[in-house]
Write an enzyme that holds these catalytic residues in place. Structure first.
Site, PDB file in Angstrom:
ATOM      1  CD  GLU A 146      -2.438  -1.394   2.691  1.00  0.00           C
ATOM      2  OE1 GLU A 146      -3.566  -1.893   2.753  1.00  0.00           O
ATOM      3  OE2 GLU A 146      -1.762  -1.115   3.706  1.00  0.00           O
ATOM      4  CG  ASP A 177      -4.965  -4.221   8.303  1.00  0.00           C
ATOM      5  OD1 ASP A 177      -5.192  -5.335   7.784  1.00  0.00           O
ATOM      6  OD2 ASP A 177      -3.843  -3.881   8.701  1.00  0.00           O
TER       7      ASP A 177
HETATM    8  P1  NAD Z   1       2.222 -10.639  13.527  1.00  0.00           P
HETATM    9  O1  NAD Z   1       2.163 -11.623  12.409  1.00  0.00           O
HETATM   10  O2  NAD Z   1       3.529 -10.294  14.119  1.00  0.00           O
HETATM   11  O3  NAD Z   1       1.291 -11.145  14.736  1.00  0.00           O
HETATM   12  C1  NAD Z   1      -0.012 -11.597  14.549  1.00  0.00           C
HETATM   13  C2  NAD Z   1      -0.340 -12.601  15.647  1.00  0.00           C
HETATM   14  O4  NAD Z   1      -1.722 -12.967  15.528  1.00  0.00           O
HETATM   15  C3  NAD Z   1       0.477 -13.889  15.563  1.00  0.00           C
HETATM   16  O5  NAD Z   1       1.184 -14.094  16.765  1.00  0.00           O
HETATM   17  C4  NAD Z   1      -0.592 -14.977  15.332  1.00  0.00           C
HETATM   18  O6  NAD Z   1      -0.274 -16.212  15.941  1.00  0.00           O
HETATM   19  C5  NAD Z   1      -1.818 -14.316  15.947  1.00  0.00           C
HETATM   20  N1  NAD Z   1      -3.090 -14.874  15.497  1.00  0.00           N
HETATM   21  C6  NAD Z   1      -3.468 -15.212  14.234  1.00  0.00           C
HETATM   22  N2  NAD Z   1      -4.730 -15.716  14.253  1.00  0.00           N
HETATM   23  C7  NAD Z   1      -5.143 -15.657  15.555  1.00  0.00           C
HETATM   24  C8  NAD Z   1      -6.340 -16.043  16.209  1.00  0.00           C
HETATM   25  N3  NAD Z   1      -7.359 -16.579  15.543  1.00  0.00           N
HETATM   26  N4  NAD Z   1      -6.436 -15.856  17.550  1.00  0.00           N
HETATM   27  C9  NAD Z   1      -5.399 -15.335  18.260  1.00  0.00           C
HETATM   28  N5  NAD Z   1      -4.229 -14.969  17.690  1.00  0.00           N
HETATM   29  C10 NAD Z   1      -4.102 -15.128  16.344  1.00  0.00           C
HETATM   30  O7  NAD Z   1       1.478  -9.329  12.992  1.00  0.00           O
HETATM   31  P2  NAD Z   1       1.558  -7.852  13.586  1.00  0.00           P
HETATM   32  O8  NAD Z   1       2.626  -7.085  12.915  1.00  0.00           O
HETATM   33  O9  NAD Z   1       1.484  -7.901  15.067  1.00  0.00           O
HETATM   34  O10 NAD Z   1       0.175  -7.263  13.009  1.00  0.00           O
HETATM   35  C11 NAD Z   1      -1.051  -7.728  13.530  1.00  0.00           C
HETATM   36  C12 NAD Z   1      -2.190  -7.224  12.679  1.00  0.00           C
HETATM   37  O11 NAD Z   1      -2.307  -5.817  12.793  1.00  0.00           O
HETATM   38  C13 NAD Z   1      -2.024  -7.510  11.190  1.00  0.00           C
HETATM   39  O12 NAD Z   1      -3.240  -8.007  10.688  1.00  0.00           O
HETATM   40  C14 NAD Z   1      -1.710  -6.155  10.583  1.00  0.00           C
HETATM   41  O13 NAD Z   1      -2.150  -6.069   9.254  1.00  0.00           O
HETATM   42  C15 NAD Z   1      -2.500  -5.254  11.508  1.00  0.00           C
HETATM   43  N6  NAD Z   1      -2.022  -3.872  11.567  1.00  0.00           N
HETATM   44  C16 NAD Z   1      -2.959  -2.899  11.581  1.00  0.00           C
HETATM   45  C17 NAD Z   1      -2.564  -1.570  11.673  1.00  0.00           C
HETATM   46  C18 NAD Z   1      -3.601  -0.491  11.750  1.00  0.00           C
HETATM   47  O14 NAD Z   1      -3.250   0.681  11.714  1.00  0.00           O
HETATM   48  N7  NAD Z   1      -4.849  -0.831  11.897  1.00  0.00           N
HETATM   49  C19 NAD Z   1      -1.210  -1.239  11.727  1.00  0.00           C
HETATM   50  C20 NAD Z   1      -0.277  -2.273  11.741  1.00  0.00           C
HETATM   51  C21 NAD Z   1      -0.694  -3.586  11.662  1.00  0.00           C
END
Ligand code: NAD
Length: 363
Positions: free
Chosen positions: A62, A233
């Site tokens: 993005e 997101d």
């Molecule tokens: P990451 O991959 O480091 O961590 C994600 C975690 O979620 C993993 O530990 C995984 O095991 C866990 N997980 C997956 N499915 C699950 C479930 N059903 N129940 C419980 N835990 C589960 O990712 P990250 O960098 O921490 O990012 C997390 C999310 O936040 C991503 O989806 C990312 O796109 C989103 N994000 C959003 C914003 C925003 O501004 N809204 C900004 C950054 C990241």
């Protein structure tokens, strides 16, 4: 001289870590929240557009641009949930701040750390308007790269000190609890989402999976809870059961983007939502009563990155934590670009073969 040396400050990951550690993580989070709030309050000054997303089977890339008429900023960011399995970040980013007056870049910065910080700062800032006063206990579902930053922001901005952690991968929960040890939290590691959510004032979902998941079911959410839904997101990537959305008052960053990417992609396009800036400028109420369920449907918006880059640039002036890079070809005579090239000297006899570590696209 055939060219001017217009060096651009570049903040590497190493320098960003030094900067954040020198200021203190919680202080950076509160400072970022203040900058984001200031920019959200000046909402009408900004160029606003939903981010430009390039979707693929495994993820999304993005571009997130905005300008306040004086400065222009953009972030490049990806979202690849399966990256973790290959030892890579789910979310990695970098960004640029430029001078609107002449279009020249003023700053190039790493933004992987900065995204985690600004996302957490935005979540906690929203919760300050939306969570019940006195909220101290937060469930944190998804204990990956972003999670500890959320915990620290909620502590710094709201005084949240009780955490209930859950992740489908117990190793992630152990990592999260370990990183937060000694930082003033009372941490419980839970065996299910239901156990984590039970009794929490605030529920943060921050999981990564490229599909419409049901991390929270309607039955889990009682009256008065504030939901901070961060992981949904992208189109086709959500975390909450639709029924929760029908019981909640929904707050978003920029509705045209969130309608496509957020939890509310599950709802009719006319379903009422409030943009956070409206609450911050008292044009709409935040939380009205104790039993209300509030939802911040976070997707991440360009102005938050702009505010974060603006903050980093301000701080650099004091500490020199940057390199200067030769990014701009700028001949003495602006129209003599080829002349600058020709005067640069004779070319090397042969190009070097590609260095072995030069990155190549995935097959
Ligand atoms: P990451 O991959 O480091 O961590 C994600 C975690 O979620 C993993 O530990 C995984 O095991 C866990 N997980 C997956 N499915 C699950 C479930 N059903 N129940 C419980 N835990 C589960 O990712 P990250 O960098 O921490 O990012 C997390 C999310 O936040 C991503 O989806 C990312 O796109 C989103 N994000 C959003 C914003 C925003 O501004 N809204 C900004 C950054 C990241």
């Amino acid at each position: 001289m055939t060219r001017k040396l217009n060096l651009v400050p570049f903040v590497s990951v190493e320098h960003m870590m030094k900067l954040v550690l020198a200021i203190g993580v919680e202080r950076v989070l509160t400072d970022l929240a203040a900058r984001i709030e200031e920019d959200f309050r000046g909402w009408s000054r900004f160029d606003k557009t939903p981010r430009l997303a390039s979707h693929s089977v495994d993820g999304v890339i993005e571009l997130m641009p905005t300008s306040d008429g004086r400065l222009y900023g953009f972030k490049y960011v990806n979202g690849h949930p399966k990256n973790r399995r290959d030892g890579r970040q789910t979310v990695a980013a970098f960004g640029v701040l430029a001078d609107v007056g002449n279009g020249y870049p003023l700053l190039l910065s790493e933004m992987t750390l900065l995204t985690a910080l600004r996302t957490a700062a935005t979540s906690a800032l929203a919760a300050r308007y939306l969570a019940r006063p006195g909220s101290r206990c937060m469930a944190l579902v998804g204990n990956g790269a972003q999670s500890e930053f959320q915990a620290l922001a909620f502590k710094a901005l709201l005084g949240v000190t009780k955490l209930r952690l859950y992740d489908i991968d117990a190793a992630a929960t152990r990592k999260c609890a370990g990183n937060l040890a000694g930082l003033g939290f009372d941490v419980a590691c839970c065996a299910s989402t239901g156990e984590a959510v039970d009794g929490a004032d605030i529920v943060t979902t921050i999981t990564a999976d490229k599909h419409c998941a049901t991390i929270l079911t309607d039955a889990m959410i009682g009256p008065g809870v504030h939901l901070n839904a961060v992981g949904g997101d992208c189109p086709g990537k959500t975390e909450l059961q639709r029924d929760i959305l029908l019981r909640a008052d929904i707050f978003v960053e920029f509705a045209p983007q969130t309608r496509v990417e957020g939890e509310i992609q599950q709802l009719d396009a006319a379903h009422p939502v409030v943009e956070l800036w409206q609450v911050m400028t008292q044009q709409a109420p935040g939380r009205r009563e104790a039993r209300q369920i509030t939802l911040f449907d976070s997707v991440g918006f360009a102005i938050e990155d702009f505010s974060a880059l603006r903050y980093v640039r301000e701080k650099l002036a004091d500490n020199g934590l940057y390199h200067e890079i030769d990014l701009l070809a700028d001949p003495d005579d602006p129209r003599d670009l080829l002349g600058m090239l020709r005067r640069a000297g004779t070319p090397p006899a042969a190009f070097h073969p590609l260095a072995p570590r030069f990155p190549q696209p995935s097959p």
